[in-house]
Write a protein that holds these residues in place. Structure first.
Motif, PDB file in Angstrom:
ATOM      1  N   ASP A  87     -22.779 -40.104  -1.519  1.00  0.00           N
ATOM      2  CA  ASP A  87     -21.944 -39.675  -2.630  1.00  0.00           C
ATOM      3  C   ASP A  87     -22.164 -38.218  -3.022  1.00  0.00           C
ATOM      4  O   ASP A  87     -21.218 -37.531  -3.419  1.00  0.00           O
ATOM      5  CB  ASP A  87     -22.205 -40.567  -3.847  1.00  0.00           C
ATOM      6  CG  ASP A  87     -21.896 -42.025  -3.549  1.00  0.00           C
ATOM      7  OD1 ASP A  87     -20.717 -42.397  -3.619  1.00  0.00           O
ATOM      8  OD2 ASP A  87     -22.836 -42.773  -3.209  1.00  0.00           O
ATOM      9  N   SER A 124     -22.351 -30.363   5.621  1.00  0.00           N
ATOM     10  CA  SER A 124     -21.066 -30.686   4.991  1.00  0.00           C
ATOM     11  C   SER A 124     -20.106 -31.312   5.987  1.00  0.00           C
ATOM     12  O   SER A 124     -19.395 -32.283   5.669  1.00  0.00           O
ATOM     13  CB  SER A 124     -20.456 -29.431   4.378  1.00  0.00           C
ATOM     14  OG  SER A 124     -21.314 -28.884   3.406  1.00  0.00           O
ATOM     15  N   LEU A 128     -18.567 -35.105   5.658  1.00  0.00           N
ATOM     16  CA  LEU A 128     -17.147 -35.123   5.305  1.00  0.00           C
ATOM     17  C   LEU A 128     -16.428 -36.437   5.631  1.00  0.00           C
ATOM     18  O   LEU A 128     -15.720 -36.977   4.764  1.00  0.00           O
ATOM     19  CB  LEU A 128     -16.448 -33.938   5.977  1.00  0.00           C
ATOM     20  CG  LEU A 128     -14.968 -33.721   5.647  1.00  0.00           C
ATOM     21  CD1 LEU A 128     -14.755 -33.639   4.143  1.00  0.00           C
ATOM     22  CD2 LEU A 128     -14.462 -32.458   6.337  1.00  0.00           C
ATOM     23  N   MET A 131     -17.357 -39.126   3.058  1.00  0.00           N
ATOM     24  CA  MET A 131     -16.844 -38.837   1.718  1.00  0.00           C
ATOM     25  C   MET A 131     -15.338 -39.039   1.647  1.00  0.00           C
ATOM     26  O   MET A 131     -14.812 -39.533   0.647  1.00  0.00           O
ATOM     27  CB  MET A 131     -17.229 -37.419   1.302  1.00  0.00           C
ATOM     28  CG  MET A 131     -18.694 -37.253   0.973  1.00  0.00           C
ATOM     29  SD  MET A 131     -19.067 -35.630   0.248  1.00  0.00           S
ATOM     30  CE  MET A 131     -20.817 -35.837  -0.132  1.00  0.00           C
ATOM     31  N   ARG A 132     -14.643 -38.650   2.690  1.00  0.00           N
ATOM     32  CA  ARG A 132     -13.198 -38.892   2.729  1.00  0.00           C
ATOM     33  C   ARG A 132     -12.898 -40.386   2.685  1.00  0.00           C
ATOM     34  O   ARG A 132     -12.001 -40.836   1.966  1.00  0.00           O
ATOM     35  CB  ARG A 132     -12.600 -38.273   3.991  1.00  0.00           C
ATOM     36  CG  ARG A 132     -12.338 -36.774   3.883  1.00  0.00           C
ATOM     37  CD  ARG A 132     -11.819 -36.192   5.167  1.00  0.00           C
ATOM     38  NE  ARG A 132     -11.295 -34.841   4.984  1.00  0.00           N
ATOM     39  CZ  ARG A 132     -11.139 -33.957   5.964  1.00  0.00           C
ATOM     40  NH1 ARG A 132     -11.483 -34.278   7.222  1.00  0.00           N
ATOM     41  NH2 ARG A 132     -10.658 -32.759   5.705  1.00  0.00           N
ATOM     42  N   GLY A 136     -13.871 -39.540  -2.069  1.00  0.00           N
ATOM     43  CA  GLY A 136     -14.380 -38.373  -2.791  1.00  0.00           C
ATOM     44  C   GLY A 136     -15.872 -38.239  -2.689  1.00  0.00           C
ATOM     45  O   GLY A 136     -16.559 -39.067  -2.084  1.00  0.00           O
ATOM     46  N   GLY A 137     -16.378 -37.180  -3.280  1.00  0.00           N
ATOM     47  CA  GLY A 137     -17.808 -36.928  -3.270  1.00  0.00           C
ATOM     48  C   GLY A 137     -18.123 -35.571  -3.864  1.00  0.00           C
ATOM     49  O   GLY A 137     -17.231 -34.843  -4.315  1.00  0.00           O
ATOM     50  N   ARG A 138     -19.401 -35.252  -3.861  1.00  0.00           N
ATOM     51  CA  ARG A 138     -19.873 -33.976  -4.381  1.00  0.00           C
ATOM     52  C   ARG A 138     -20.683 -33.255  -3.303  1.00  0.00           C
ATOM     53  O   ARG A 138     -21.609 -33.829  -2.726  1.00  0.00           O
ATOM     54  CB  ARG A 138     -20.775 -34.173  -5.598  1.00  0.00           C
ATOM     55  CG  ARG A 138     -20.124 -34.906  -6.762  1.00  0.00           C
ATOM     56  CD  ARG A 138     -19.269 -33.954  -7.596  1.00  0.00           C
ATOM     57  NE  ARG A 138     -18.783 -34.627  -8.784  1.00  0.00           N
ATOM     58  CZ  ARG A 138     -17.632 -35.289  -8.856  1.00  0.00           C
ATOM     59  NH1 ARG A 138     -16.846 -35.363  -7.779  1.00  0.00           N
ATOM     60  NH2 ARG A 138     -17.258 -35.876  -9.975  1.00  0.00           N
ATOM     61  N   ASP A 179      -9.073 -34.103  -0.935  1.00  0.00           N
ATOM     62  CA  ASP A 179      -9.848 -35.292  -0.569  1.00  0.00           C
ATOM     63  C   ASP A 179     -10.672 -35.828  -1.731  1.00  0.00           C
ATOM     64  O   ASP A 179     -11.423 -36.794  -1.564  1.00  0.00           O
ATOM     65  CB  ASP A 179     -10.785 -34.973   0.594  1.00  0.00           C
ATOM     66  CG  ASP A 179     -10.030 -34.607   1.859  1.00  0.00           C
ATOM     67  OD1 ASP A 179      -9.196 -35.416   2.299  1.00  0.00           O
ATOM     68  OD2 ASP A 179     -10.265 -33.504   2.400  1.00  0.00           O
ATOM     69  N   ILE A 181     -13.094 -34.206  -3.071  1.00  0.00           N
ATOM     70  CA  ILE A 181     -14.460 -33.707  -2.869  1.00  0.00           C
ATOM     71  C   ILE A 181     -14.589 -32.369  -3.577  1.00  0.00           C
ATOM     72  O   ILE A 181     -13.823 -31.439  -3.293  1.00  0.00           O
ATOM     73  CB  ILE A 181     -14.777 -33.544  -1.376  1.00  0.00           C
ATOM     74  CG1 ILE A 181     -14.665 -34.896  -0.664  1.00  0.00           C
ATOM     75  CG2 ILE A 181     -16.166 -32.943  -1.182  1.00  0.00           C
ATOM     76  CD1 ILE A 181     -14.698 -34.792   0.850  1.00  0.00           C
ATOM     77  N   THR A 239     -14.564 -27.307  -9.523  1.00  0.00           N
ATOM     78  CA  THR A 239     -14.803 -27.091  -8.092  1.00  0.00           C
ATOM     79  C   THR A 239     -14.648 -25.618  -7.750  1.00  0.00           C
ATOM     80  O   THR A 239     -13.902 -24.886  -8.411  1.00  0.00           O
ATOM     81  CB  THR A 239     -13.874 -27.974  -7.227  1.00  0.00           C
ATOM     82  OG1 THR A 239     -14.378 -28.013  -5.888  1.00  0.00           O
ATOM     83  CG2 THR A 239     -12.443 -27.474  -7.223  1.00  0.00           C
TER      84      THR A 239
END
Length: 259
Positions: A87, A124, A128, A131-132, A136-138, A179, A181, A239
């Motif tokens: 996450d 990252s 990715l 998270m996709r 979502g994600g951080r 996404d 993110i 963001t």
């Protein structure tokens, strides 16, 4: 309402074994996150994770040299294999031996860029797809005021890497917004950590503190608090940004104004 509950969420913290990284790991764990402490110093990472477990928190450790792209990718794969999700990715690991510009060698510059900047790309990219799939994600990174804002003698290599980090934050935030993110960072000023031993002795640190408007060096917890906020649901509409945490050090046009 400020929601700082990370129950059910998995957080990966690179450079998480000591200093700022350990403070981030501790604070996220206290807010119910499952924390993976990754560090090039495997024994220290395991000790940090064990200490968190002893407090009743969910934590594990991984040894990883982020100067090696394949290890960065494997680190994320290991987290996903163990927990099934990721996450929050926090790239906090950094390399910055104090070295005069004229004495910087190709290997020194390469390792600095590899750990501080290039690993951010590989971590990252690896995170990715998951998270996709999660919706979502951080993605968070410890940047620095050195490079994007100010300069420090002997840290040209480090400054260049952190200026690049801030460029990554803005560009990646645009590409990943659709996404769900978010990509953000924290820019620490002078923080009291073991790494500060690279920069000078207690006398120099005391002189630096006198020229900080808030009158002290920062503590690792000061950075961890900013990371906690950016990782939380409360920061869902933020963001491509960085938060400067430096006690106001970058504010004065001249330090003479402080005396």
């Amino acid at each position: 309402m400020l929601n700082l509950d990370f129950a059910g969420k998995v957080v990966l913290v690179t450079g998480g074994a000591q200093g700022i990284g350990a403070a981030i790991s501790q604070l996220l764990a206290r807010h119910a996150a499952t924390v993976v402490v990754a560090d090039v110093q495997g024994e220290t990472a395991r000790a940090t994770a064990t200490a968190l477990q002893a407090q009743g928190f969910r934590a594990s450790a991984c040894q990883c040299d982020l100067a090696e792209p394949e290890q960065a990718t494997a680190l994320v794969a290991q987290v996903l294999a163990e927990y099934g999700r990721l996450d929050v990715l926090i790239h906090n690991a950094a390399f910055f031996p104090l070295t005069a510009f004229a004495d910087i060698t190709p290997p020194l510059l390469q390792r600095t860029l590899a750990v501080n900047l290039q690993a951010l790309f590989w971590l990252s990219q690896a995170a990715l797809p998951a998270m996709r799939a999660q919706g979502g994600g951080r993605m968070l990174v410890t940047s620095s005021v050195t490079g994007p804002r100010v300069a420090y003698p002997g840290l040209a290599h480090y400054a260049a890497s952190k200026a690049g980090v801030n460029g990554f934050i803005r560009a990646a935030a645009l590409e990943l917004a659709a996404d769900g993110i978010t990509v953000n960072g924290v820019e620490p000023g002078m923080i009291r950590t073991p790494a500060m031993d690279n920069l000078g002795d207690d006398k120099l640190n005391a002189a630096i503190a006198r020229n900080i408007p808030l009158g002290r060096l920062g503590e690792p917890g000061d950075i961890a608090a900013a990371m906690l906020f950016l990782a939380s649901d409360a920061a869902a509409y933020i963001t491509g940004q960085t938060i400067i945490v430096d006690g106001g050090a970058t504010l004065p046009e001249s330090t003479a104004a402080l005396h």
